[in-house]
Motif scaffolding. Structure first.
Motif, mmCIF file in Angstrom:
data_model
loop_
_atom_site.group_PDB
_atom_site.id
_atom_site.type_symbol
_atom_site.label_atom_id
_atom_site.label_comp_id
_atom_site.label_asym_id
_atom_site.label_seq_id
_atom_site.Cartn_x
_atom_site.Cartn_y
_atom_site.Cartn_z
ATOM 1 N N TRP A 1 27.235 4.320 -15.491
ATOM 2 C CA TRP A 1 27.717 4.588 -16.839
ATOM 3 C C TRP A 1 27.719 6.083 -17.096
ATOM 4 O O TRP A 1 26.780 6.790 -16.737
ATOM 5 N N TYR A 2 28.775 6.575 -17.733
ATOM 6 C CA TYR A 2 28.908 7.992 -18.060
ATOM 7 C C TYR A 2 29.367 8.127 -19.504
ATOM 8 O O TYR A 2 30.225 7.372 -19.965
ATOM 9 N N LYS A 3 28.808 9.087 -20.179
ATOM 10 C CA LYS A 3 29.242 9.379 -21.533
ATOM 11 C C LYS A 3 30.620 10.046 -21.456
ATOM 12 O O LYS A 3 30.847 10.914 -20.621
ATOM 13 N N VAL A 4 31.548 9.608 -22.313
ATOM 14 C CA VAL A 4 32.887 10.193 -22.378
ATOM 15 C C VAL A 4 33.162 10.610 -23.822
ATOM 16 O O VAL A 4 32.430 10.241 -24.739
ATOM 17 N N PRO B 1 33.590 12.336 -17.156
ATOM 18 C CA PRO B 1 32.262 12.301 -17.777
ATOM 19 C C PRO B 1 31.939 13.602 -18.497
ATOM 20 O O PRO B 1 32.305 14.681 -18.054
ATOM 21 N N SER C 1 29.202 15.970 -18.970
ATOM 22 C CA SER C 1 27.942 16.183 -18.259
ATOM 23 C C SER C 1 27.216 17.440 -18.698
ATOM 24 O O SER C 1 26.044 17.600 -18.423
#
Length: 88
Positions: free
Chosen positions: A56-59, A76, A78
């Protein structure tokens, strides 16, 4: 087609729904018009890839609007300054 179910485990913090990902052979069985709704439900429960198998990556917030298009939507966030810019 996207099959979803109620979120569980760590997904609850991200969204109230989770994708139900099936291997191609199970997806073909699930969508087959000859498959009963009971069997389709069994396939979804028994053969769905578990949440732990995903990364899971924050977008950015733009991903939540269907009018927005482009590959940048899945990049992402980051860098901490990127997160601040998104208001999160």
């Amino acid at each position: 087609m996207i099959i979803t179910a109620a979120s569980d485990e760590d997904m609850v913090d991200i969204h109230d729904r989770k994708p139900m990902v099936l291997a191609p052979e199970n997806a073909r069985k699930w969508i087959d018009s000859e498959t009963s709704s009971e069997r389709a439900a069994e396939i979804a429960v028994e053969h769905c890839r578990p949440t732990e198998e995903f990364h899971w990556y924050k977008v950015g917030k733009d991903v939540g609007n269907v009018r927005n298009q482009g590959p940048h939507l899945i990049e992402p966030l980051s860098v901490p300054s990127d997160l601040d810019d998104q208001g999160t």
